[in-house]
Motif scaffolding. Sequence first.
Motif, PDB file in Angstrom:
ATOM      1  N   LEU A  20     -95.665  47.938   3.225  1.00  0.00           N
ATOM      2  CA  LEU A  20     -96.254  47.866   1.884  1.00  0.00           C
ATOM      3  C   LEU A  20     -95.201  47.610   0.811  1.00  0.00           C
ATOM      4  CD1 LEU A  20     -98.930  50.703   2.009  1.00  0.00           C
ATOM      5  CD2 LEU A  20     -99.316  48.233   1.939  1.00  0.00           C
ATOM      6  N   VAL A  21     -94.056  48.247   0.929  1.00  0.00           N
ATOM      7  CA  VAL A  21     -92.978  48.051  -0.046  1.00  0.00           C
ATOM      8  C   VAL A  21     -92.509  46.597  -0.023  1.00  0.00           C
ATOM      9  CG1 VAL A  21     -90.547  48.617  -0.511  1.00  0.00           C
ATOM     10  CG2 VAL A  21     -92.219  50.437  -0.156  1.00  0.00           C
ATOM     11  N   ILE A  22     -92.364  46.031   1.166  1.00  0.00           N
ATOM     12  CA  ILE A  22     -91.955  44.629   1.273  1.00  0.00           C
ATOM     13  C   ILE A  22     -93.004  43.714   0.646  1.00  0.00           C
ATOM     14  CG2 ILE A  22     -91.539  42.738   2.912  1.00  0.00           C
ATOM     15  CD1 ILE A  22     -90.172  44.861   4.726  1.00  0.00           C
ATOM     16  N   VAL A  23     -94.268  43.977   0.930  1.00  0.00           N
ATOM     17  CA  VAL A  23     -95.351  43.164   0.348  1.00  0.00           C
ATOM     18  C   VAL A  23     -95.342  43.278  -1.170  1.00  0.00           C
ATOM     19  CG1 VAL A  23     -97.865  42.955   0.148  1.00  0.00           C
ATOM     20  CG2 VAL A  23     -96.808  43.166   2.401  1.00  0.00           C
ATOM     21  N   PHE A  24     -95.227  44.504  -1.701  1.00  0.00           N
ATOM     22  CA  PHE A  24     -95.202  44.681  -3.153  1.00  0.00           C
ATOM     23  C   PHE A  24     -93.989  43.992  -3.782  1.00  0.00           C
ATOM     24  CE2 PHE A  24     -97.807  48.795  -2.714  1.00  0.00           C
ATOM     25  CZ  PHE A  24     -98.990  48.101  -2.893  1.00  0.00           C
ATOM     26  N   GLY A  25     -92.843  44.080  -3.125  1.00  0.00           N
ATOM     27  CA  GLY A  25     -91.648  43.420  -3.641  1.00  0.00           C
ATOM     28  C   GLY A  25     -91.810  41.910  -3.692  1.00  0.00           C
ATOM     29  N   LEU A  26     -92.370  41.334  -2.632  1.00  0.00           N
ATOM     30  CA  LEU A  26     -92.596  39.886  -2.610  1.00  0.00           C
ATOM     31  C   LEU A  26     -93.640  39.475  -3.642  1.00  0.00           C
ATOM     32  CD1 LEU A  26     -92.492  39.241   1.234  1.00  0.00           C
ATOM     33  CD2 LEU A  26     -90.754  38.611  -0.459  1.00  0.00           C
ATOM     34  N   MET A  27     -94.672  40.296  -3.810  1.00  0.00           N
ATOM     35  CA  MET A  27     -95.691  39.997  -4.826  1.00  0.00           C
ATOM     36  C   MET A  27     -95.095  40.075  -6.230  1.00  0.00           C
ATOM     37  SD  MET A  27     -99.068  41.875  -3.223  1.00  0.00           S
ATOM     38  CE  MET A  27     -99.839  41.948  -4.806  1.00  0.00           C
ATOM     39  N   LEU A  28     -94.258  41.060  -6.465  1.00  0.00           N
ATOM     40  CA  LEU A  28     -93.617  41.185  -7.770  1.00  0.00           C
ATOM     41  C   LEU A  28     -92.702  39.998  -8.033  1.00  0.00           C
ATOM     42  CD1 LEU A  28     -93.450  43.038 -10.225  1.00  0.00           C
ATOM     43  CD2 LEU A  28     -91.589  44.256  -9.086  1.00  0.00           C
ATOM     44  N   ARG A  29     -92.002  39.569  -7.008  1.00  0.00           N
ATOM     45  CA  ARG A  29     -91.117  38.398  -7.133  1.00  0.00           C
ATOM     46  C   ARG A  29     -91.916  37.145  -7.441  1.00  0.00           C
ATOM     47  NH1 ARG A  29     -86.068  36.550  -5.464  1.00  0.00           N
ATOM     48  NH2 ARG A  29     -86.031  34.422  -4.684  1.00  0.00           N
ATOM     49  N   ARG A  30     -93.030  36.968  -6.765  1.00  0.00           N
ATOM     50  CA  ARG A  30     -93.828  35.742  -6.896  1.00  0.00           C
ATOM     51  C   ARG A  30     -94.720  35.736  -8.127  1.00  0.00           C
ATOM     52  NH1 ARG A  30     -95.949  31.612  -7.786  1.00  0.00           N
ATOM     53  NH2 ARG A  30     -97.153  30.303  -6.379  1.00  0.00           N
ATOM     54  N   PHE A  31     -95.354  36.865  -8.425  1.00  0.00           N
ATOM     55  CA  PHE A  31     -96.387  36.894  -9.466  1.00  0.00           C
ATOM     56  C   PHE A  31     -96.048  37.761 -10.681  1.00  0.00           C
ATOM     57  CE2 PHE A  31     -98.662  36.336  -5.366  1.00  0.00           C
ATOM     58  CZ  PHE A  31     -99.112  35.037  -5.575  1.00  0.00           C
ATOM     59  N   GLY A  32     -94.900  38.416 -10.683  1.00  0.00           N
ATOM     60  CA  GLY A  32     -94.561  39.342 -11.766  1.00  0.00           C
ATOM     61  C   GLY A  32     -94.580  38.717 -13.146  1.00  0.00           C
ATOM     62  N   TYR A  33     -93.874  37.605 -13.307  1.00  0.00           N
ATOM     63  CA  TYR A  33     -93.839  36.956 -14.621  1.00  0.00           C
ATOM     64  C   TYR A  33     -95.173  36.299 -14.942  1.00  0.00           C
ATOM     65  CZ  TYR A  33     -88.827  37.766 -14.517  1.00  0.00           C
ATOM     66  OH  TYR A  33     -87.598  38.362 -14.460  1.00  0.00           O
ATOM     67  N   ALA A  34     -95.839  35.741 -13.933  1.00  0.00           N
ATOM     68  CA  ALA A  34     -97.147  35.107 -14.151  1.00  0.00           C
ATOM     69  C   ALA A  34     -98.179  36.137 -14.601  1.00  0.00           C
ATOM     70  CB  ALA A  34     -97.615  34.413 -12.880  1.00  0.00           C
ATOM     71  N   ALA A  35     -98.003  37.384 -14.193  1.00  0.00           N
ATOM     72  CA  ALA A  35     -98.914  38.457 -14.597  1.00  0.00           C
ATOM     73  C   ALA A  35     -98.512  39.049 -15.949  1.00  0.00           C
ATOM     74  CB  ALA A  35     -98.936  39.549 -13.538  1.00  0.00           C
TER      75      ALA A  35
END
Length: 123
Positions: A20-35
Amino acid sequence: MAQNIQARCPQILRLATLFLVIVFGLMLRRFGYAANLPFIVVKYGRSALWGTMVYLLVALIAAKSRPAAIVTALLSAISVELLRLYHTPWLDAFRLTTAGALLLGRVFSLWNMLAYAIGIAAA
């Protein structure tokens, strides 16, 4: 048999949390600024999650005690950050790849060390 299952439960929980931590980290990397998340949340949130990931890996694989896992994870995370100060052509070429950026990072930052410590403490 019941003791064996109980002994495995923390390891299974760590593995699931690691995923879950890896998934959240990758999501934050990919979508953090877009969100439209603030820069500090995206930049240092990823670093805190990376520190959490290192702790969970250490706890899952090597450490038998929580203090040993904390110290080992913190030393590992700081070592990887300090490695960013070392430059060779092959290492710099690896850092330019996605895997290199995710595993080693590109730019040294003392603030990242603080974020790693926060992530490890949170874990």
